[in-house]
Structure formats: structure tokens, C-alpha cells
Write an enzyme that holds these catalytic residues in place. Structure first.
Site, PDB file in Angstrom:
ATOM      1  CG  HIS A 198      -1.198  12.004 -13.228  1.00 12.50           C
ATOM      2  ND1 HIS A 198      -0.751  13.287 -13.126  1.00 12.50           N
ATOM      3  CD2 HIS A 198      -2.328  11.937 -12.515  1.00 12.50           C
ATOM      4  CE1 HIS A 198      -1.581  13.966 -12.385  1.00 12.50           C
ATOM      5  NE2 HIS A 198      -2.550  13.176 -11.998  1.00 12.50           N
ATOM      6  CD  GLU A 440       1.041  16.943   3.088  1.00 13.34           C
ATOM      7  OE1 GLU A 440       1.514  16.115   2.298  1.00 13.34           O
ATOM      8  OE2 GLU A 440      -0.123  17.386   2.979  1.00 13.34           O
ATOM      9  CG  ASP A 464       3.964  17.214  -0.377  1.00  8.94           C
ATOM     10  OD1 ASP A 464       4.638  17.669  -1.315  1.00  8.94           O
ATOM     11  OD2 ASP A 464       2.769  16.894  -0.486  1.00  8.94           O
ATOM     12  NE  ARG A 474       5.462  14.460  -4.397  1.00  7.71           N
ATOM     13  CZ  ARG A 474       4.269  14.358  -3.826  1.00  7.71           C
ATOM     14  NH1 ARG A 474       3.929  15.199  -2.861  1.00  7.71           N
ATOM     15  NH2 ARG A 474       3.432  13.433  -4.158  1.00  7.71           N
ATOM     16  CB  CYS A 511      -0.509   8.012   3.990  1.00 14.14           C
ATOM     17  SG  CYS A 511      -0.578   9.799   4.068  1.00 14.14           S
TER      18      CYS A 511
END
Ligand code: PEP
Ligand code: MG
Length: 589
Positions: A198, A440, A464, A474, A511
Site C-alpha cells: 500500500h 490471472e 497474479d 509478488r 491491467c
């Protein structure tokens, strides 16, 4: 000006947010908490010691509460993490075990807390789910806060910093990052963190350069050291030589001038020199971020991550609340498409009100669509809100983590049920909404031909897909060097999805982060992606790249690329073929 000789030190981290800043360092969490006093206590002092610990925890809670109240509205959505921190402060593992340790082992509170953290932290770190693993950082952050209250060390209030500095911290929580005043903070460097955290999402939203995961940052950099932070390359230079400084100033000026030039042209469409048009879209987490997408010339929203509206509150949101959040975005975008992804949470602890699942391996557990199919009422509430918002523009709905045809059919069934219920309630909604899935999970790639019959579009989620296809977490700094979008396996998967979709007559979008890196654009154009969606800041460069390319000339390059057997070989081929063009288009004036 002649600068004294310096002992330049170069530290390599992970690029968190692009751009270059040069300035004085400001160490925000020396804290001294790594060297805590350790001593045994008398039986008669146990209660006192427990009370001292409880007071420090309560003070930490009050501090977090205050930050939550002071968080600017536009970043409120990210403040959910503070609720996680408050919840963790009460957590049995941390709170209960520390008290137990004080009582049973008769040791001081600092020692007990340190011991418990050293047990609990690796437990989180070893969890396979990325979200839970990131909670290990939260454990450290909150225990640091409690520790500082125990030892009486002052915590630097980031919002009080009044000179233009570069923050150096072991970690910056999203809450702290959201306190950053742009007029006083040029950028930041942290020891911990990864690209998907974040903290880096907020740094990119704030558009300040950031380098994360520099293990020795706080041990090496001192307050007032001159440093260069290159958020694009992930490099930090401490005490740069005069020549390094001059070079960095030049690079910074070039970067900024280039960014301004590309941004000025970003409203031009992304059409190749031979007339092939790609749509370049923006990814958003919060409705406010739609402004950035417009500013940078985005052709729509390719990914609206809706989970933030669930994470930033104490209970599941209602339909009207969600409807307003979607309507805000849809109205601003007008006739440009808005792709709303349905809830993509896992069995995580951030949803304090969703504690009915304890999973050994949540990354492979009830994530995304699996969760929603198990909770049809929660799903239906969201679907109704999306269908209602769709009346105000061009909305697409997209299901995450699809791994089989059955899931698509079931999700579509619930979408139809949501329509029927809206009709029954005489509430306006849009019936002919496009339905797609995120590709994904490797099984969705392999069965893309079967799934294509059931959907209107695919959107490849490389973040993903790479994680699941290459078995690489990741957010794990230790395997970051293996996390490669240009691994031949990933290229083949993307090609397969594009080929299958073309045959089936549906569109393929992307995306994941891969879409926003200019180096990948010739490949994505050549493989036949119809739309790329990215962090809003990346839109201008992606558009500029498309405008510089010829789709016919890309074809032989793609043939050549498909014969390469390593990621390094593919990178070399891109550099040999397009390196000069990329540099001229994106990085040079
Ligand atoms: C992805 O997985 O590539 C993606 C875009 O979704 P998220 O990063 O939200 O998992
Ligand atoms: Mg994903």
C-alpha cells in the site's frame, strides 16, 4: 561550487514510485528499539509491569486513532490499515502472549514484547498468502510504536516536518505515508516493503519518488546526509560525489522535462504510425484517483479495484454506499469505459468483520470470485450497485481470480439474479452490461477457449499470473529477481490468450503492472492486446510509445522474440530492436 570529497555509497532497493529527488536525508525512526533493556522483575512488580505494558498499548491505540482522524479525506480509503493495526494491538498472539510472558517469565515488558514479536513475526512472514505476509510488517510497526511508548522515545510526527527532506525509515505504514506533506517531503526510502505494498501505491498516487526494500537504509544513512533517490531504478546514492550529483541533477531535469512534454501530449490518442489504435486506460483504487486518469489522458478505467471500499470500514458496505462510489467514477468518465472489478479480497484479517475463515494458505484459498460465490448476498449487493451505476455511463463488470468455466457461469447467474431483483424493486439499472474476467490463474489461460464462449472480454492480470505461473510471491523481496514479466512462459501465456480471444471474437486487455512499463509496449502491441490499463502516471509514456511504433514492423520482432528461450534473451532483443526508440520517446528530450 566545489564540494568536498565524499565516500559515495550506492544502495539498491526496489522501485516503489518513479522519479528522482536529491536532498538532505531525514531519519524518522532511529528509535533505538532494537537495543531494549532486558531484566528480570520481582514477583511483586508483575502487576505494575503488566499495567505499564497496557498503558503503552492504549497510548498506541490513541495515537493511531488520532492519525485516522487527521488523515486527509482523499486518502481516507487507505486508512483501513490503521484499523488493522488497532485490531492487531488487541490480538491474542501479540497482546495476550506479551502479558503472559511478563507474568510467567518475570521479565520486563520491553523484553517480553521483543520476544513475542520475534516469534509472531516469522509466523506471518512464512505464510504463503501475500496479504498476510505483509501483516508481518504491521506487527513490527505496531510493536515499534508500543516499544517507543514503553521506553519513552519520541516518535517523529511526519506531518510536523517543516523542511524539504527525503524521509528514511525502516518502514512507513500507509497511514504515515498519507501524512506526508508534499511541500516538506521530496521522497522516501524504506528498509522494508515491496512493489505491491500500500505504501508504494500511495507514493505513486502522491507522485513522489520512493525506493523500498533497501535493507540497510536506516543503518547507513544519517540525518542531513545528501542523498539521491532514483525511484525509477530503485537506486539510492548516499554522499554522492560532485560528478554523481551533477549527473543526477541532469537526469532529474531530463526526467521532469520529458514527463512534462509527454504529459502535454497525453490527450492525443494512442495510434501507431500505421493507424492501429490501442486504448490506454488507468487503474484506480479510490474514486478520487479518477482525476489523475483524466489528467494523464486515460481513455477510461481499465481496473477499478473495489476492495478498498470494504477494507476501510468496520462492516460490509451497503448497496447505496457502493452505488455512490461507482457512480462518482462513472459520471466523471462520461462515455469512456469504466471496468469495475468485483471484490477481490482473500481470507484476510483486514476485514475485521470477516473472521470466519482461517486458511493455511490463503493465496490459494478463498480469494476473489471464490469468496464472492461463497457469500452470494455480499456479492449480490455489489452487483446491484454496479448495475445501478451502469445507467450513468459505460460500465463493464469483471470477475477476479477465475479458474474455471463453472465459476464464470455461477457468477453470471448471480449477475442475472441481481438484475431480476432490481427489476422487481423497480430500481433503474443497465441490462446489457459487458462481462469479463481477469485472466490471472494459469488454468484460465489453458482453458481460455472454453471461457471465451462465456464472456465479452479478457483482462490479463499479470501481477497474479506471474505469481501463480512462476510460483513466485509478488511481494517477496528475496525472489524479486525471479519475478519476470518477460519470462518465456508469461509471453506464451499472453500470446495464447490473445490468439484464443481473437478467434472467439472477443477483446483482450491487460491491467497488471506489466502493461505500464514502456519496455513491454512493443511486445504487447505485437501480441495483439486491445487495451492496456496502468497506474495513471504511466499513461503518457505508454501512449507516446504506441505513437512511435509501427504495428507491421513489430511483427518480425515478435517472431524473433518467440524463438528466444530466456527472459534475458528477450530483454536483450527488445533493447537491440527498440532500446533507442524507447530512450528517445520516453526518457530523452
Ligand atoms: C493483477 O493481478 O495483475 C491485478 C491487476 O490485480 P491485483 O494487482 O489487484 O491483484
Ligand atoms: Mg490480481
Amino acid at each position: 561550487m566545489t564540494l568536498p570529497e565524499t565516500n559515495e555509497i550506492i544502495l539498491q532497493g526496489i522501485s516503489g514510485s518513479p522519479g528522482i529527488c536529491i536532498g538532505k536525508a531525514y531519519l524518522v525512526d532511529k528509535g533505538g528499539v532494537d537495543v531494549v533493556e532486558q531484566y528480570h522483575i520481582e514477583k511483586s512488580s508483575i502487576q505494575n509491569e503488566v499495567n505499564r505494558y497496557k498503558t503503552a498499548v492504549n497510548k498506541a491505540k490513541a495515537e493511531l486513532q488520532k492519525i485516522m482522524e487527521d488523515t486527509p479525506d482523499e486518502l481516507k480509503g487507505h486508512a483501513h490499515i490503521l484499523e488493522t493495526h488497532i485490531a492487531l494491538l488487541n490480538d491474542k498472539m501479540l497482546y495476550g502472549k506479551t502479558i503472559e510472558s511478563i507474568e510467567k517469565e518475570q521479565i520486563n515488558a520491553e523484553w517480553a514484547l521483543k520476544k513475542v514479536v520475534s516469534i509472531v513475526k516469522p509466523m506471518f512472514e512464512n505464510m504463503s498468502d501475500a496479504y498476510l505476509r505483509e501483516r508481518a510488517d504491521d506487527i513490527v510497526q505496531i510493536s515499534d510504536r508500543v516499544m517507543k511508548n514503553l521506553i519513552g522515545a519520541d516518535r517523529v510526527d511526519i506531518s510536523d516536518i517543516d523542511k524539504r527532506v527525503i524521509l528514511i525509515a525502516r518502514d512507513l505504514s500507509p497511514a504515515e505515508t498519507s501524512q506526508i506533506q508534499l511541500e516538506s517531503v521530496k521522497g522516501f526510502v524504506t528498509n522494508r516493503g515491496g512493489k505491491a505494498s500500500h505504501t508504494s501505491i500511495i507514493a505513486r498516487t502522491l507522485e513522489i519518488p520512493a525506493v523500498l526494500g533497501v535493507e540497510k537504509a536506516t543503518a547507513t544513512i544519517r540525518t542531513d546526509d545528501i542523498i539521491i533517490v532514483d525511484g525509477t531504478t530503485g537506486e539510492v546514492v548516499v554522499n554522492p560525489s560532485e560528478q554523481t550529483l551533477i549527473d543526477a541533477e541532469e537526469r532529474k531535469a531530463r526526467y521532469e522535462a520529458r514527463k512534462a512534454v509527454i504529459t502535454r501530449k497525453s490527450n492525443l490518442p494512442a495510434i501507431t504510425t500505421d493507424g492501429v489504435k490501442l486504448r490506454i486506460m488507468g487503474n484506480i483504487e479510490l474514486p478520487e484517483e479518477v482525476v489523475s486518469v483524466m489528467h494523464y489522458g486515460g481513455d477510461g478505467i481499465g481496473l477499478y479495484r473495489t476492495e478498498f471500499q470494504y477494507l476501510s470500514r468496520p462492516d460490509f458496505p451497503g448497496e447505496d454506499f457502493l452505488f455512490e462510489k461507482y457512480q462518482d467514477v462513472v459520471q466523471v468518465m462520461g462515455d469512456k469505459p469504466v471496468t469495475i472489478r468485483t471484490l477481490d479480497i482473500n481470507g484476510d484479517k483486514a476485514l475485521a468483520y470477516n473472521n470466519d475463515t482461517e486458511e493455511e494458505n490463503p493465496a490459494l484459498g478463498q480469494r476473489g470470485i471464490r469468496y464472492c460465490l461463497r457469500k452470494p448476498e455480499i456479492f449480490k449487493t455489489q452487483l446491484r450497485a454496479i448495475l445501478r451505476a451502469a445507467v450513468f455511463g459505460t460500465v463493464r463488470v469483471m470477475f477476479p481470480m477465475i479458474s474455471s468455466v463453472e465459476e464464470v457461469l455461477e457468477a453470471r447467474k448471480l449477475l442475472e439474479a441481481a438484475k431480476t431483483s432490481l427489476k422487481k424493486d423497480a430500481i433503474p439499472y443497465k441490462d446489457d452490461i459487458q462481462v469479463g474476467i481477469m485472466v490471472e490463474v494459469p488454468s484460465a489461460v489453458v482453458t481460455a477457449d472454453l471461457i471465451a464462449k462465456e464472456v465479452d472480454f479478457f483482462s490479463i492480470g499479470t501481477n497474479d499470473l506471474i505469481q501463480y505461473a512462476l510460483a513466485i510471491d509478488r511481494t517477496n523481496r528475496d525472489v524479486a529477481h525471479l519475478y519476470h514479466p518477460l519470462h518465456p512462459a508469461i509471453i506464451r501465456m499472453i500470446k495464447h490468450v490473445c490468439d484464443v480471444a481473437r478467434k472467439a471474437g472477443i477483446k483482450t486487455f491487460m491491467c497488471g503492472e506489466m502493461a505500464g512499463d514502456p519496455i513491454n509496449i512493443p511486445i504487447l502491441l505485437g501480441l495483439g492486446l486491445d487495451e492496456l490499463s496502468m497506474n495513471p502516471q504511466s499513461i503518457p509514456a505508454a501512449k507516446a510509445m504506441i505513437r512511435a511504433l509501427d504495428s507491421q514492423q513489430v511483427k518480425p520482432f515478435i517472431d524473433d522474440m518467440l524463438r528466444r528461450n530466456t527472459a534475458a534473451g528477450i530483454v536483450k532483443l527488445i533493447n537491440d530492436t527498440y532500446g533507442k526508440l524507447i530512450t528517445e520517446t520516453v526518457y530523452n528530450e
